[in-house]
Design a protein around this motif. Structure first.
Motif, PDB file in Angstrom:
ATOM      1  N   SER A   1     -12.393  -0.065 -17.489  1.00 20.12           N
ATOM      2  CA  SER A   1     -12.585   0.604 -18.779  1.00 20.12           C
ATOM      3  C   SER A   1     -14.040   0.590 -19.233  1.00 20.12           C
ATOM      4  O   SER A   1     -14.451   1.419 -20.041  1.00 20.12           O
ATOM      5  CB  SER A   1     -11.722  -0.057 -19.859  1.00 20.12           C
ATOM      6  OG  SER A   1     -12.225  -1.355 -20.172  1.00 20.12           O
TER       7      SER A   1
ATOM      8  N   PRO B   1      -2.655   0.751 -22.098  1.00 19.64           N
ATOM      9  CA  PRO B   1      -2.804   2.215 -22.078  1.00 19.64           C
ATOM     10  C   PRO B   1      -4.062   2.688 -22.808  1.00 19.64           C
ATOM     11  O   PRO B   1      -4.698   3.672 -22.407  1.00 19.64           O
ATOM     12  CB  PRO B   1      -1.526   2.703 -22.782  1.00 19.64           C
ATOM     13  CG  PRO B   1      -0.534   1.610 -22.550  1.00 19.64           C
ATOM     14  CD  PRO B   1      -1.343   0.352 -22.645  1.00 19.64           C
TER      15      PRO B   1
ATOM     16  N   SER C   1      -2.574   6.998 -18.697  1.00 22.87           N
ATOM     17  CA  SER C   1      -2.268   6.128 -19.833  1.00 22.87           C
ATOM     18  C   SER C   1      -0.801   6.238 -20.217  1.00 22.87           C
ATOM     19  O   SER C   1      -0.137   5.220 -20.482  1.00 22.87           O
ATOM     20  CB  SER C   1      -3.158   6.514 -21.029  1.00 22.87           C
ATOM     21  OG  SER C   1      -2.823   5.752 -22.169  1.00 22.87           O
TER      22      SER C   1
ATOM     23  N   LEU D   1      -7.351   2.673 -20.701  1.00 20.75           N
ATOM     24  CA  LEU D   1      -7.546   3.789 -19.768  1.00 20.75           C
ATOM     25  C   LEU D   1      -8.165   5.014 -20.428  1.00 20.75           C
ATOM     26  O   LEU D   1      -8.610   5.946 -19.744  1.00 20.75           O
ATOM     27  CB  LEU D   1      -6.209   4.179 -19.126  1.00 20.75           C
ATOM     28  CG  LEU D   1      -5.814   3.440 -17.843  1.00 20.75           C
ATOM     29  CD1 LEU D   1      -5.836   1.934 -18.015  1.00 20.75           C
ATOM     30  CD2 LEU D   1      -4.448   3.908 -17.354  1.00 20.75           C
ATOM     31  N   LEU D   2      -8.205   5.017 -21.755  1.00 22.40           N
ATOM     32  CA  LEU D   2      -8.749   6.161 -22.498  1.00 22.40           C
ATOM     33  C   LEU D   2     -10.172   5.913 -22.988  1.00 22.40           C
ATOM     34  O   LEU D   2     -10.738   6.766 -23.683  1.00 22.40           O
ATOM     35  CB  LEU D   2      -7.846   6.472 -23.701  1.00 22.40           C
ATOM     36  CG  LEU D   2      -6.391   6.819 -23.356  1.00 22.40           C
ATOM     37  CD1 LEU D   2      -5.591   7.048 -24.632  1.00 22.40           C
ATOM     38  CD2 LEU D   2      -6.318   8.042 -22.445  1.00 22.40           C
TER      39      LEU D   2
ATOM     40  N   ASN E   1      -6.840  10.689 -16.907  1.00 26.22           N
ATOM     41  CA  ASN E   1      -6.627   9.413 -17.580  1.00 26.22           C
ATOM     42  C   ASN E   1      -5.589   9.475 -18.687  1.00 26.22           C
ATOM     43  O   ASN E   1      -4.889   8.486 -18.939  1.00 26.22           O
ATOM     44  CB  ASN E   1      -7.956   8.882 -18.127  1.00 26.22           C
ATOM     45  CG  ASN E   1      -8.850   8.331 -17.041  1.00 26.22           C
ATOM     46  OD1 ASN E   1      -9.019   8.959 -15.993  1.00 26.22           O
ATOM     47  ND2 ASN E   1      -9.434   7.174 -17.278  1.00 26.22           N
TER      48      ASN E   1
ATOM     49  N   ARG F   1       2.065   3.312 -19.955  1.00 29.53           N
ATOM     50  CA  ARG F   1       2.936   2.966 -21.083  1.00 29.53           C
ATOM     51  C   ARG F   1       4.399   2.957 -20.630  1.00 29.53           C
ATOM     52  O   ARG F   1       5.151   2.022 -20.927  1.00 29.53           O
ATOM     53  CB  ARG F   1       2.731   3.939 -22.236  1.00 29.53           C
ATOM     54  CG  ARG F   1       3.711   3.750 -23.392  1.00 29.53           C
ATOM     55  CD  ARG F   1       3.352   4.602 -24.576  1.00 29.53           C
ATOM     56  NE  ARG F   1       2.104   4.128 -25.168  1.00 29.53           N
ATOM     57  CZ  ARG F   1       2.032   3.104 -26.013  1.00 29.53           C
ATOM     58  NH1 ARG F   1       3.144   2.446 -26.354  1.00 29.53           N
ATOM     59  NH2 ARG F   1       0.883   2.733 -26.511  1.00 29.53           N
TER      60      ARG F   1
END
Length: 306
Positions: free
Chosen positions: A230, A177, A283, A180-181, A279, A287
């Motif tokens: 990413s 997760p 994320s 993705l950030l 995003n 999760r």
């Protein structure tokens, strides 16, 4: 009766054709687009074999027109729209893969001696030295066996319990997760489209018909594709290492396929959010997806402990 030499030659041919068929299916599944540059190292890691048989398989596919070879540059994917292992005359018989699963099951059941000599393994599983080398090379790359000079092979006690498989998912829960950030995140449209096509294919019936290995690879491809976007290679390398070592119990868990429809639908939801550049929500969805998988492990615990 065939001679030992003939069995060795036949074994090597089956290994090459079997691996070539796997690479072709990997291409046709949508993971690799026309013009994609293939590397022996990348494919060796993907299929958990050494670079030598990959090189032979690439040569075979180039000879059959599936790949193009450019001097000093390597191999590139050609158009494979109407091509299959059958139309190319490739044998999909893979004794090495069958023996891999037999060794894995015997290891999980505690039936292998410690250490196990190569002579014992060849006799027990009835395979040639070339096939055994391929199997042991794959197992060593996945991290659950290592050669003991003069004493054969030792098989690791790691990743033989439901707890160890759950631990790999908890590490992924911490990593994926977050990937993705990343501020550099960018999911290529073509990659997203191929991931979507693979999920829809499974929902269309392939959940029931695909092999355990194919189902595992589909999940690996999806997660590595979205993590690879990413822009931070350390996330992808960590996830790849985990994926290599968790195969042992992941294959067994696929005896129960009821949960795969939900997984496919969750994958499609994550893709939809990423394509819309939401995003943060993607994320959170990822999760929840991994948490659902961890929960499902409890339901199939009897299968994992069998």
């Amino acid at each position: 009766m065939s001679s030992a030499g003939e069995r060795t030659v036949n074994g090597k041919r089956e290994l090459t054709e079997g691996l070539a068929a796997q690479i072709l299916e990997h291409i046709r599944s949508g993971a690799l687009a026309t013009g994609t540059h293939l590397t022996a190292q990348g494919l060796a890691e993907r299929f958990s074999v050494s670079r030598f048989p990959v090189g032979q398989a690439l040569q075979l596919l180039a000879a059959k027109g599936v790949l193009t070879h450019e001097r000093n540059r390597g191999y590139f994917v050609s158009d494979v729209k109407d091509v299959s292992p059958e139309t190319l005359g490739l044998s999909t018989k893979d004794d090495a893969a069958e023996v891999y699963f037999r060794i894995a099951e015997d290891h999980l059941q505690g039936r292998l001696p410690e250490p196990a000599s190569e002579a014992y393994l060849k006799e027990t599983y009835g395979i040639s030295k070339a096939q055994l080398n391929a199997v042991l090379g794959r197992i060593a790359q996945e991290g659950w066996a290592e050669r003991r000079p003069g004493y054969g092979w030792s098989f690791s006690p790691m990743l033989t319990t439901p707890e160890s498989l759950e631990q790999t998912y908890r590490v992924r829960l911490a990593l994926e997760p977050a990937a993705l950030l990343e501020p550099t995140y960018r999911l290529d449209r073509d990659i997203a489209a191929r991931c979507r096509e693979a999920e829809l294919r499974l929902l269309g019936g392939a959940i029931e018909t695909d092999s355990a290995a194919a189902l595992h690879e589909r999940g690996v491809r999806f997660h590595e594709a979205i993590i690879g976007a990413s822009g931070n290679p350390f996330f992808l390398e960590a996830v790849r290492r985990i994926n290599r070592v968790r195969r042992l119990l992941s294959y067994r868990s696929m005896v129960d396929r009821k949960r795969y429809r939900q997984q496919c639908e969750e994958h499609l939801q994550i893709l939809d959010l990423l394509e819309r550049e939401r995003n943060e929500e993607a994320s959170q969805a990822l999760r929840r997806h991994l948490e659902h998988t961890i929960g499902n492990l409890q339901e199939i615990r009897p299968i994992l402990e069998h």
